[in-house]
Design a protein around this motif. Structure first.
Motif, short mmCIF file in Angstrom:
data_model
loop_
_atom_site.label_atom_id
_atom_site.label_comp_id
_atom_site.label_asym_id
_atom_site.label_seq_id
_atom_site.Cartn_x
_atom_site.Cartn_y
_atom_site.Cartn_z
N ASN A 1 5.73 1.36 3.94
CA ASN A 1 6.85 1.09 4.14
C ASN A 1 7.51 0.31 2.87
O ASN A 1 8.52 -0.23 2.86
CB ASN A 1 7.01 0.23 5.34
CG ASN A 1 6.67 0.65 6.51
OD1 ASN A 1 7.06 1.74 6.86
ND2 ASN A 1 5.99 -0.23 7.33
N THR A 2 6.75 0.50 1.78
CA THR A 2 7.26 0.10 0.37
C THR A 2 8.08 1.20 -0.53
O THR A 2 7.68 2.21 0.06
CB THR A 2 6.20 -0.45 -0.35
OG1 THR A 2 5.11 0.53 -0.72
CG2 THR A 2 5.59 -1.55 0.57
N VAL B 1 -8.72 2.00 1.41
CA VAL B 1 -7.31 1.87 1.65
C VAL B 1 -6.77 2.74 2.57
O VAL B 1 -7.00 3.77 2.83
CB VAL B 1 -6.65 1.84 0.21
CG1 VAL B 1 -6.49 3.35 -0.26
CG2 VAL B 1 -5.08 1.66 0.54
N ASP B 2 -5.84 1.91 3.63
CA ASP B 2 -5.26 2.80 4.60
C ASP B 2 -3.72 2.24 4.56
O ASP B 2 -3.43 1.23 4.73
CB ASP B 2 -5.71 2.51 6.00
CG ASP B 2 -5.16 3.31 7.04
OD1 ASP B 2 -4.09 3.86 6.78
OD2 ASP B 2 -5.77 3.19 8.38
N PRO B 3 -2.91 3.29 4.12
CA PRO B 3 -1.68 2.76 3.85
C PRO B 3 -0.90 2.58 5.06
O PRO B 3 0.29 1.88 5.07
CB PRO B 3 -1.05 4.08 3.09
CG PRO B 3 -1.68 5.21 3.31
CD PRO B 3 -3.25 4.52 3.63
N ALA B 4 -1.25 2.96 6.34
CA ALA B 4 -0.56 2.74 7.61
C ALA B 4 -0.89 1.52 7.89
O ALA B 4 -0.36 0.80 8.92
CB ALA B 4 -0.90 3.85 8.52
N VAL B 5 -1.85 0.73 7.23
CA VAL B 5 -2.19 -0.65 7.95
C VAL B 5 -2.36 -1.76 6.52
O VAL B 5 -1.89 -3.00 6.96
CB VAL B 5 -3.55 -0.60 8.41
CG1 VAL B 5 -4.19 -1.95 8.92
CG2 VAL B 5 -3.82 0.49 9.55
N GLY C 1 15.82 -0.58 -9.27
CA GLY C 1 15.32 -0.72 -7.88
C GLY C 1 14.81 -1.69 -7.62
O GLY C 1 14.62 -3.07 -8.35
N ALA C 2 14.72 -1.91 -6.23
CA ALA C 2 14.31 -3.35 -5.51
C ALA C 2 12.84 -3.48 -5.81
O ALA C 2 12.09 -2.49 -5.83
CB ALA C 2 14.52 -3.16 -3.80
N GLU C 3 12.70 -4.71 -6.04
CA GLU C 3 11.05 -4.93 -6.16
C GLU C 3 10.39 -4.82 -4.79
O GLU C 3 10.71 -4.78 -3.77
CB GLU C 3 11.12 -6.63 -6.52
CG GLU C 3 9.91 -7.07 -6.86
CD GLU C 3 8.89 -6.10 -7.88
OE1 GLU C 3 8.45 -5.14 -7.86
OE2 GLU C 3 9.36 -6.61 -9.23
N ILE C 4 8.91 -4.47 -5.24
CA ILE C 4 8.20 -4.14 -4.02
C ILE C 4 7.70 -5.40 -3.40
O ILE C 4 7.70 -6.36 -4.07
CB ILE C 4 6.98 -3.47 -4.60
CG1 ILE C 4 5.91 -2.93 -3.40
CG2 ILE C 4 5.94 -4.19 -5.53
CD1 ILE C 4 4.72 -1.99 -3.89
N ASP C 5 7.73 -5.31 -1.82
CA ASP C 5 7.27 -6.42 -1.21
C ASP C 5 5.70 -6.14 -0.98
O ASP C 5 5.17 -5.54 -0.22
CB ASP C 5 7.80 -6.43 -0.02
CG ASP C 5 7.40 -7.52 1.00
OD1 ASP C 5 6.61 -8.45 0.65
OD2 ASP C 5 7.98 -7.74 2.20
N ARG D 1 6.24 4.27 -6.28
CA ARG D 1 6.58 5.57 -6.93
C ARG D 1 6.15 6.71 -5.98
O ARG D 1 6.97 7.81 -6.02
CB ARG D 1 5.83 5.58 -8.29
CG ARG D 1 6.46 4.68 -9.28
CD ARG D 1 5.88 4.65 -10.53
NE ARG D 1 6.38 3.87 -11.38
CZ ARG D 1 7.54 4.13 -12.20
NH1 ARG D 1 8.20 5.40 -12.07
NH2 ARG D 1 8.13 3.28 -12.87
N SER D 2 5.09 6.95 -5.36
CA SER D 2 4.83 8.00 -4.32
C SER D 2 3.96 7.48 -3.34
O SER D 2 3.47 6.28 -3.44
CB SER D 2 4.18 9.20 -5.06
OG SER D 2 2.88 8.50 -5.87
N GLY D 3 3.76 8.01 -2.20
CA GLY D 3 3.09 7.46 -1.13
C GLY D 3 1.42 7.71 -1.54
O GLY D 3 0.80 8.43 -2.17
N VAL D 4 0.91 6.63 -0.93
CA VAL D 4 -0.51 6.38 -1.19
C VAL D 4 -1.14 6.94 -0.09
O VAL D 4 -0.98 7.13 1.30
CB VAL D 4 -1.04 4.99 -1.11
CG1 VAL D 4 -2.51 4.54 -0.88
CG2 VAL D 4 -0.25 4.15 -2.32
#
Length: 659
Positions: free
Chosen positions: A127-128, A148-152, A116-120, A131-134
């Motif tokens: 947008n990363t 934490v706000d995954p959209a920001v 897999g591509a490394e996470i940025d 493994r699953s959505g935060v």
């Protein structure tokens, strides 16, 4: 609808009179119904007998199989054997030892690194390729809530927020196995590290594989990489480190696996490989983010991989980096000579024995191959039980109770008595030309009791289990010959027939003479031991072909070139006790056998009785209608006479009054 007059004029109970008059004429129907019930009982009894005889035939069938009687078992020296084992008929009994130095393993081909591509860490979490959505919310470290706000937020934003939270920890990204993982470390040696709380509303700690991870020293590191390939979306959207450039064909061990990155997901490709004949099992290891190909067979055989596109490259499948399987290494002579096997299943080391090696050991392990008497004894016990079930049933149905004067359903049925007599005769008769030293079932402990047994104690077949086990231990082949020997056919003079197989029918001693005209036309003659011609037939065969119909029970194989040479087949009659019994049972249970014939006869009788009952009932109905009409006429006449009498009486009264 008929109208009846029940004594309106006569005062008679005409319905009762008619019923009593018909009761006498009902007697033939009553007698027929009684006969019908008796026949139904007899039919049902024969049906039950047929079921019991079928059960006896089934119990007997296993005893005429060599594998049941001439069985062997492998007995380890303790409960911790380094193998599992099975033995076949023909195994060589004895005591053996084995030393296992190495087990066979399968060749594996793993991705050379995470695919897999490394996470940025500077990209917004939504947008990363985590493994699953935060989920948005808060998580807790050492009792301090961190939002934490995954959209920001980016991953670095969350790391910075943890470090500035005052929770007494230091968060950082570390590389493990070539991929980033999140690390939480106590700010002071021995400091607290409590990750998560029941009130957490974000799954951030789970997504980063920190929740539940063990503490090592003063740090907790995520148990898996942050990034992972998306396995359920098309390959061109799966976040592979190396994008698949286009459609192609992945060939594994010579088997083509087509793929299209715009359509196929990684899961689809894995399933396609597993359902193919490529000889490997494909899987995806989500923990290490690698694809694994494992050979379905063990041993040091390589997996070949080629690709017309770049899927193999994207999945890191380099055939030059595979780990070859190893062969099993074992010794049967204490390590003096080592044997090698590509499989852990070894079937050629000891005749008739298959060993499945399960662990290595530094010293020899002993075990014994011996006759398996348990299976044969169990099968004999089933046979004896079923045989006695038949005898008990016949005894019950043919009995007579003098006290109650009650007769069994089949008392006086000569056919059922004949069945019982034949069963007893066959089970006590000797085998015909059996090759072993046992001649009768009594020789191996199956009898109606010892000589001199008290009257009434020999009605049931009895099993002396210790005697049977002793016979099986001494010579299981002889026991099988006693039970299930069949006639043998031997090609004594090859000609245009070069091979013969099967069991001749009928099982009589003699010889078959097969003449050939060289063009595929055969004539077979059977001559007895006095050279008398008993039977002949004709058939055909092709060069190199076979014929299964010319001689009943035998398959004849022809030479590759037909020359017209005559062939002779010698037949030696042999029949075990149970072979004879089985032949009898198959006969009486067959399509034209006694049980079927008796059942059909009962049904015919029942149909005939039903027809007679219908005829008598019609006569009875007609007689009843006749009586109803006659009594109705009587009532009408009486009524008319009463009316006339009344009128006459009235006229007389008038005449007397006028005077």
């Amino acid at each position: 609808m008929s109208i009846t007059f029940d004594g309106l004029a006569s005062g008679l109970n005409t319905q009762d009179i008619i019923s009593k008059l018909l009761r006498v004429e009902q007697q033939p129907i009553n007698r027929l119904n009684q006969r019908k019930q008796q026949i139904q009982k007899e039919r049902d009894a024969w049906k039950d007998l047929g079921t019991r005889l079928q059960n006896l035939a089934s119990a007997l069938s296993s005893l005429v199989q060599r594998s049941t009687v001439v069985g062997f078992t492998v007995r380890p020296s303790d409960s911790n054997a380094p193998f599992t084992a099975s033995a076949r008929p023909g195994a060589v009994a004895g005591t053996y030892s084995i030393q296992i130095q190495q087990l066979a393993t399968s060749t594996t081909l793993r991705s050379t690194g995470p695919i897999g591509a490394e996470i940025d860490p500077n990209a917004v979490l939504n947008n990363t390729n985590l493994r699953s959505g935060v989920t948005a919310g808060s998580f807790t470290i050492n009792g301090v809530a961190i939002t934490v706000d995954p959209a920001v937020d980016t991953l670095n934003d969350v790391v910075d927020r943890i470090n500035a939270s005052g929770a007494g920890v230091v968060a950082s990204l570390v590389t493990v196995d070539g991929r980033l993982r999140l690390k939480i470390e106590a700010a002071t040696p021995g400091g607290p590290l409590q990750l998560g709380a029941l009130g957490d509303t974000s799954n951030f700690l789970s997504v980063t594989s920190l929740l539940g991870a063990p503490r090592t020293g003063d740090a907790i590191v995520g148990t898996r990489s942050l990034a992972v390939v998306k396995t359920s979306v098309p390959l061109n959207q799966a976040m592979l480190a190396t994008p698949v450039s286009g459609a192609g064909t992945l060939t594994i061990n010579g088997v083509a696996i087509n793929y299209d990155p715009a359509v196929d997901s990684l899961s689809t490709i894995v399933n396609r490989i597993n359902s193919s004949n490529a000889g490997v099992t494909a899987s995806y290891d989500a923990t290490s983010d690698r694809v694994v190909l494992t050979a379905k067979t063990t041993g040091s055989l390589s997996i070949t991989v080629s690709d017309t596109g770049n899927l193999a490259t994207a999945l890191g499948l380099d055939p030059n980096q595979q780990q070859l399987g190893q062969n099993a290494v074992y010794s049967l002579d204490g390590g003096a000579t080592w044997q090698y096997s590509a499989s852990n299943i070894v079937s050629d080391a000891i005749p008739g024995v298959t060993l499945t090696l399960t662990r290595t050991m530094s010293s020899p392990y002993s075990f014994t191959v011996e006759p398996d008497t348990d299976g044969a004894v169990s099968a004999v016990r089933r046979f004896v039980d079923q045989f006695n079930s038949v005898l008990s049933f016949i005894a019950e149905k043919t009995s007579y109770d003098a006290t109650t004067k009650t007769a069994g359903t089949l008392l006086g049925d000569s056919a059922v008595r004949a069945v019982e007599s034949t069963l007893r005769r066959l089970v006590t008769s000797p085998a015909i030309n059996a090759g072993g030293r046992f001649r009768t079932l009594a020789d191996v402990g199956i009898s109606f009791g010892p000589v001199g047994s008290a009257v009434g104690t020999t009605n049931q077949l009895q099993l002396d289990e210790s005697k049977l086990r002793a016979a099986l231990q001494e010579n299981p082949d002889a026991v099988f010959e006693l039970f299930g020997a069949t006639s043998r056919a031997t090609l004594t003079t090859p000609g245009d027939i070069v091979r013969v197989a099967g069991t001749p029918r009928p099982p009589a001693s003699g010889r078959y003479v097969i003449t050939s005209d060289g063009a595929g036309n055969l004539t077979a003659e059977f001559r007895d031991q006095a050279n008398q011609l008993l039977w002949s037939a004709t058939g055909t065969i092709t060069a190199g072909g076979s014929n299964t119909t010319l001689v009943p029970g035998l398959t004849l194989s022809a030479a590759t070139t037909l020359t017209g040479a005559t062939s002779e087949i010698s037949v030696t009659q042999q029949e075990g006790v149970l072979t004879q019994l089985g032949r009898y049972l198959n006969g009486i249970l067959g399509r034209d056998g006694l049980v079927r014939v008796r059942g059909d006869a009962f049904e015919q009788q029942l149909r005939s009785i039903d027809q007679q009952i219908d005829r008598f009932q019609q006569r009875l109905d007609d007689r009843k209608a006749q009586l109803v009409r006659q009594f109705a006429t009587l009532e009408r006449i009486l009524a008319e006479m009463q009316t006339q009498g009344t009128q006459l009486q009235g006229q007389i009264v008038k005449m007397l009054g006028a005077s």
